[in-house]
Design a protein around this motif. Structure first.
Motif, PDB file in Angstrom:
ATOM      1  N   ALA A  49       0.832  -1.208   0.000  1.00  8.73           N
ATOM      2  CA  ALA A  49       0.000   0.000   0.000  1.00  8.73           C
ATOM      3  C   ALA A  49       0.868   1.260   0.000  1.00  8.73           C
ATOM      4  O   ALA A  49       0.574   2.222  -0.717  1.00  8.73           O
ATOM      5  N   LEU A  50       1.939   1.259   0.809  1.00  6.46           N
ATOM      6  CA  LEU A  50       2.839   2.418   0.831  1.00  6.46           C
ATOM      7  C   LEU A  50       3.484   2.640  -0.541  1.00  6.46           C
ATOM      8  O   LEU A  50       3.642   3.776  -0.988  1.00  6.46           O
ATOM      9  N   ALA A  51       3.858   1.537  -1.192  1.00 11.03           N
ATOM     10  CA  ALA A  51       4.463   1.665  -2.518  1.00 11.03           C
ATOM     11  C   ALA A  51       3.422   2.078  -3.559  1.00 11.03           C
ATOM     12  O   ALA A  51       3.724   2.845  -4.473  1.00 11.03           O
ATOM     13  N   ALA A  52       2.182   1.599  -3.415  1.00 13.65           N
ATOM     14  CA  ALA A  52       1.135   1.917  -4.391  1.00 13.65           C
ATOM     15  C   ALA A  52       0.778   3.402  -4.370  1.00 13.65           C
ATOM     16  O   ALA A  52       0.490   3.981  -5.420  1.00 13.65           O
ATOM     17  N   VAL A  53       0.791   4.013  -3.190  1.00 16.96           N
ATOM     18  CA  VAL A  53       0.482   5.445  -3.118  1.00 16.96           C
ATOM     19  C   VAL A  53       1.748   6.295  -3.190  1.00 16.96           C
ATOM     20  O   VAL A  53       1.714   7.489  -2.921  1.00 16.96           O
ATOM     21  N   GLU A  54       2.843   5.659  -3.534  1.00 17.08           N
ATOM     22  CA  GLU A  54       4.133   6.297  -3.787  1.00 17.08           C
ATOM     23  C   GLU A  54       4.701   7.036  -2.585  1.00 17.08           C
ATOM     24  O   GLU A  54       5.368   8.058  -2.725  1.00 17.08           O
ATOM     25  N   ILE A  55       4.444   6.512  -1.383  1.00 20.64           N
ATOM     26  CA  ILE A  55       5.107   7.041  -0.190  1.00 20.64           C
ATOM     27  C   ILE A  55       6.537   6.517  -0.141  1.00 20.64           C
ATOM     28  O   ILE A  55       7.454   7.237   0.234  1.00 20.64           O
ATOM     29  N   ASP A  57       9.326   4.007  -2.661  1.00 19.41           N
ATOM     30  CA  ASP A  57       9.508   3.464  -4.005  1.00 19.41           C
ATOM     31  C   ASP A  57       9.395   1.939  -3.978  1.00 19.41           C
ATOM     32  O   ASP A  57       9.691   1.289  -2.976  1.00 19.41           O
ATOM     33  N   TRP A  58       8.994   1.344  -5.128  1.00 16.45           N
ATOM     34  CA  TRP A  58       8.851  -0.105  -5.233  1.00 16.45           C
ATOM     35  C   TRP A  58      10.148  -0.841  -4.921  1.00 16.45           C
ATOM     36  O   TRP A  58      10.113  -1.853  -4.204  1.00 16.45           O
ATOM     37  N   PRO A  59      11.302  -0.392  -5.422  1.00 14.36           N
ATOM     38  CA  PRO A  59      12.534  -1.134  -5.083  1.00 14.36           C
ATOM     39  C   PRO A  59      12.814  -1.149  -3.579  1.00 14.36           C
ATOM     40  O   PRO A  59      13.255  -2.170  -3.044  1.00 14.36           O
ATOM     41  N   ILE A  60      12.515  -0.062  -2.893  1.00  9.22           N
ATOM     42  CA  ILE A  60      12.720  -0.009  -1.446  1.00  9.22           C
ATOM     43  C   ILE A  60      11.754  -0.972  -0.757  1.00  9.22           C
ATOM     44  O   ILE A  60      12.131  -1.700   0.170  1.00  9.22           O
ATOM     45  N   ALA A  61      10.493  -1.007  -1.194  1.00  8.48           N
ATOM     46  CA  ALA A  61       9.507  -1.922  -0.615  1.00  8.48           C
ATOM     47  C   ALA A  61       9.941  -3.372  -0.823  1.00  8.48           C
ATOM     48  O   ALA A  61       9.807  -4.204   0.086  1.00  8.48           O
ATOM     49  N   LEU A  62      10.479  -3.690  -1.991  1.00  7.58           N
ATOM     50  CA  LEU A  62      10.948  -5.060  -2.256  1.00  7.58           C
ATOM     51  C   LEU A  62      12.137  -5.422  -1.372  1.00  7.58           C
ATOM     52  O   LEU A  62      12.230  -6.547  -0.869  1.00  7.58           O
ATOM     53  N   ILE A  63      13.042  -4.494  -1.175  1.00  4.70           N
ATOM     54  CA  ILE A  63      14.202  -4.742  -0.310  1.00  4.70           C
ATOM     55  C   ILE A  63      13.754  -4.970   1.136  1.00  4.70           C
ATOM     56  O   ILE A  63      14.219  -5.896   1.804  1.00  4.70           O
ATOM     57  N   ILE A  64      12.828  -4.142   1.619  1.00  7.08           N
ATOM     58  CA  ILE A  64      12.325  -4.303   2.988  1.00  7.08           C
ATOM     59  C   ILE A  64      11.593  -5.632   3.135  1.00  7.08           C
ATOM     60  O   ILE A  64      11.785  -6.357   4.121  1.00  7.08           O
ATOM     61  N   ALA A  65      10.759  -5.991   2.163  1.00  3.54           N
ATOM     62  CA  ALA A  65      10.017  -7.254   2.223  1.00  3.54           C
ATOM     63  C   ALA A  65      10.967  -8.455   2.192  1.00  3.54           C
ATOM     64  O   ALA A  65      10.772  -9.427   2.927  1.00  3.54           O
ATOM     65  N   THR A  66      12.003  -8.380   1.368  1.00  3.73           N
ATOM     66  CA  THR A  66      12.978  -9.464   1.306  1.00  3.73           C
ATOM     67  C   THR A  66      13.714  -9.604   2.635  1.00  3.73           C
ATOM     68  O   THR A  66      13.907 -10.716   3.134  1.00  3.73           O
ATOM     69  N   GLY A  67      14.116  -8.490   3.212  1.00  2.00           N
ATOM     70  CA  GLY A  67      14.782  -8.522   4.515  1.00  2.00           C
ATOM     71  C   GLY A  67      13.888  -9.109   5.593  1.00  2.00           C
ATOM     72  O   GLY A  67      14.327  -9.904   6.426  1.00  2.00           O
ATOM     73  N   HIS A  68      12.611  -8.733   5.574  1.00  2.98           N
ATOM     74  CA  HIS A  68      11.662  -9.269   6.554  1.00  2.98           C
ATOM     75  C   HIS A  68      11.498 -10.781   6.377  1.00  2.98           C
ATOM     76  O   HIS A  68      11.486 -11.526   7.360  1.00  2.98           O
ATOM     77  N   ALA A  69      11.374 -11.236   5.142  1.00  4.67           N
ATOM     78  CA  ALA A  69      11.210 -12.665   4.883  1.00  4.67           C
ATOM     79  C   ALA A  69      12.450 -13.449   5.302  1.00  4.67           C
ATOM     80  O   ALA A  69      12.341 -14.524   5.897  1.00  4.67           O
TER      81      ALA A  69
END
Length: 89
Positions: A49-55, A57-69
């Motif tokens: 949701a944060l990436a969709a409303v451009e709060i 960036d998508w690459p940052i969201a992917l990096i955070i999600a990968t780190g969390h996983a």
């Protein structure tokens, strides 16, 4: 157990899902798809949701999600090894 039904002795489906590490869904075309815990789904949904409303960036969201996983996977492995060590003791 405190959450057991007096008639069946089984916990409710909500309690089983809450306690599960993960569960899977069998899809007709795709096959078996693993679903993460509800807390992880909410976390990833929030990132999306944060990436969709451009709060963020998508690459940052992917990096955070990968780190969390990766952190979650590492924590689960540590807990399993601790459990095995306690069983041996």
């Amino acid at each position: 157990m405190a959450n057991e039904s007096p008639r069946t002795g089984h916990r409710s489906a909500v309690d089983r899902v809450r306690d599960a590490e993960s569960f899977a869904v069998q899809l007709p075309v795709v096959g078996r798809v693993n679903i993460p815990r509800p807390e992880s789904l909410a976390y990833f949904g929030g990132l999306a949701a944060l990436a969709a409303v451009e709060i963020i960036d998508w690459p940052i969201a992917l990096i955070i999600a990968t780190g969390h996983a990766l952190a979650s996977q590492h924590r689960n492995r540590l807990v399993a090894e601790l459990g095995e060590a306690l069983e041996e003791a």
